[in-house]
Enzyme design. Structure first.
Site, short mmCIF file in Angstrom:
data_model
loop_
_atom_site.label_atom_id
_atom_site.label_comp_id
_atom_site.label_asym_id
_atom_site.label_seq_id
_atom_site.Cartn_x
_atom_site.Cartn_y
_atom_site.Cartn_z
N LYS A 247 -3.41 3.57 -2.37
CA LYS A 247 -4.55 4.46 -2.54
C LYS A 247 -4.23 5.82 -1.92
O LYS A 247 -3.74 5.89 -0.79
CB LYS A 247 -5.81 3.89 -1.89
CG LYS A 247 -6.29 2.57 -2.46
CD LYS A 247 -7.61 2.17 -1.78
CE LYS A 247 -8.13 0.85 -2.32
NZ LYS A 247 -7.37 -0.29 -1.78
N ASP B 163 0.81 -1.21 0.00
CA ASP B 163 0.00 0.00 0.00
C ASP B 163 0.85 1.27 0.00
O ASP B 163 2.08 1.22 0.09
CB ASP B 163 -0.93 0.01 1.22
CG ASP B 163 -2.14 -0.90 1.04
OD1 ASP B 163 -2.38 -1.31 -0.10
OD2 ASP B 163 -2.82 -1.19 2.03
N MET C 11 -9.15 8.93 9.18
CA MET C 11 -9.60 9.38 7.85
C MET C 11 -10.64 10.50 7.92
O MET C 11 -11.68 10.44 7.27
CB MET C 11 -10.18 8.19 7.07
CG MET C 11 -9.18 7.07 6.86
SD MET C 11 -9.91 5.57 6.15
CE MET C 11 -10.91 4.96 7.52
#
Length: 497
Positions: free
Chosen positions: A41, A19, A157
């Protein structure tokens, strides 16, 4: 941060699917031959959609490969690990789950904030501040959380929806005076911490231009940051230091820089592979002279020489016929790891000094001088030994060539460019120049402090129009780091953002 079990599996795997927030050190130090697939991402860009990541894992496994799916933090805490294991199960692929250090635990610790405290916080809530794309509303119970007292809230997030999340907490009854903090790039040496009360958190985060990845912590335990901070106290904290050295040689350097608080940018520009001069090796084995010298001037030379010695001759006791000369920290360390102590080490540590000083010894005249080398090493030593009356046998044992960077590698580099570039060889400079355009090379180096290990390396930097800010007086890596540290303490290096 990685567990012992995770590190073991990385050493045993054939493919790593990784990642965005994975430390580059874990990737560049993988064993040779391990295939890497980047599927990271970012908020505005996904290298590969989740559905395609799932399918890739199945495809690789069905090819019979040992696959590590390397995820940031913990795969089962806001990490889609559950979705991926479910997909693997549906397609008959066996798997093992290795717990990681979740951002919700690791980041507060690196900011000096305990999540629980018997005086102030008896529970912790982990929640996402970003709703899934297929949902029209957040199903986080904000009003319930707002009324829960004597706990700590950890919000993942939540940068893009911070204002809305804070509004819901305040409307739910949480006091605007509740201590809060935003932490950007937590556990990285470039982490930033913004402290505020809940009522002014949005204002402070905007003023500081906090960007993802960021974590928000709300609760009374945030106050302990005043006494609990430790990470920011390290001398290189906040600095990104780029290392061009081949990864297998650079591990000790990575460790030293991290211990000083730097964020290591491991970008090897060159790679080496065995390339033996068999006729010279045959001549070495057949030599009958009484006086013999082995000369090593690189860690690579030691490594490849002894790998070949073990394969062909086996018994290290046959080295008793040779005296050994060596130069360079890495070279000496590699010899010591083979339980060998050189008979001669020059001062200062340079190949030119080695040739000049060894040439003054009486036991060199008429001796067989086996110069263990790579394809790019200069002929200073050979010339000096010939002038001193030695019979020189150049023995090439490895080849150095530029390491090609992918476009993804370059994108990551320029997204988080270095504040300091440590340059330990001229060949690494050439490797950097091969991978970057002239414009990119100047942009990268002109805005960083470029530090060279010695005159030869400095000359190569200048030949590419790169200003050398520091040249180590003692040509060793430890001395180079010390000089950069001294410079930073007297003239602080301003981090690039």
């Amino acid at each position: 941060l990685i567990s012992v079990r995770g590190a073991q599996l990385l050493d045993q795997c054939q493919v790593v699917v990784y990642d965005n927030l994975i430390s580059d050190e874990l990737i560049v130090t993988l064993p040779l031959g391990v295939e890497t697939r980047y599927v990271g991402k970012c908020p505005d860009h996904h290298a590969l959609p989740q559905e395609e990541i799932n399918a890739l894992l199945v495809t690789l496994a069905r090819e019979g490969k040992r696959v590590v799916r390397l995820k940031g933090g913990d795969p089962f805490v806001f990490g889609r690990g559950g979705e991926e294991t479910q997909y693997l199960r549906q397609h008959g692929v066996p798997f093992e789950v290795v717990p990681g250090v979740s951002a919700g635990v690791g980041v507060p610790a690196y900011a000096g904030i305990p999540l629980t405290d018997r005086r102030k916080s008896s529970f912790v809530t982990f929640l996402t501040g970003h709703q899934a794309s297929d949902k029209s509303y957040s199903d986080v119970p904000w009003s319930w959380i707002a009324r829960a007292e004597h706990g700590t809230q950890v919000i993942y997030m939540g940068v893009s929806e911070l204002e809305e999340n804070v509004r819901r907490l305040l409307e739910g009854g949480m006091s605007p005076g509740t201590p809060a903090v935003a932490i950007e790039r937590g556990t990285f040496p470039t982490q930033r911490v913004v402290r505020a009360d809940l009522g002014t958190l949005v204002e402070h985060v905007r003023a500081a231009a906090i960007q993802p990845p960021a974590l928000f912590i709300i609760g009374e335990s945030v106050e302990q940051r005043d006494t609990g901070h430790w990470f920011e106290d390290r001398p290189f904290f906040g600095l990104r230091v780029m290392v061009l050295r081949p990864a297998f040689q650079a591990r000790p350097l990575y460790t030293d820089l991290r211990n000083l608080g730097a964020e290591v940018l491991p970008y090897p520009t060159i790679a080496t592979h065995a390339e033996f001069d068999e006729p010279a090796w045959t001549a070495l084995c057949a030599a009958q002279t009484d006086s013999r010298w082995l000369i090593f001037s690189s860690e690579n030379g030691v490594r490849y020489f002894f790998e070949h010695w073990e394969r062909t001759l086996g018994d290290i006791r046959r080295l008793a016929e040779f005296k050994i000369a060596a130069v360079g920290q890495g070279t000496l360390r590699a010899l010591h790891e083979s339980m060998l102590k050189p008979d001669f080490v020059p001062k200062p540590a340079s190949s030119r000094a080695l040739g000049e000083q060894l040439g003054t010894r009486s036991d060199v005249r008429g001796a067989l001088i086996v110069r263990v080398r790579g394809n790019l090493e200069p002929r200073h030593v050979e010339t000096a030994m010939e002038e001193a009356g030695g019979v020189v046998l150049p023995l090439n044992v490895y080849r150095t060539a530029p390491l090609d960077w992918s476009e993804t590698t370059k994108e990551k580099l320029f997204a988080h460019p270095p504040d300091v570039i440590l340059v330990t060889s001229g060949s690494s400079v050439e490797g950097l120049a091969v991978n970057l355009s002239d414009t990119q090379l100047q942009d990268l180096t002109a805005r960083a402090l470029d530090a060279s290990i010695g005159p030869a390396t400095s000359g190569k930097l200048r030949s590419h129009g790169i200003h050398v800010a520091i040249e180590s007086g003692v040509h060793t890596i430890s001395a180079l780091i010390s000089e950069v540290l001294t410079h930073h303490q007297t003239t602080p290096i301003k981090p690039r953002r």
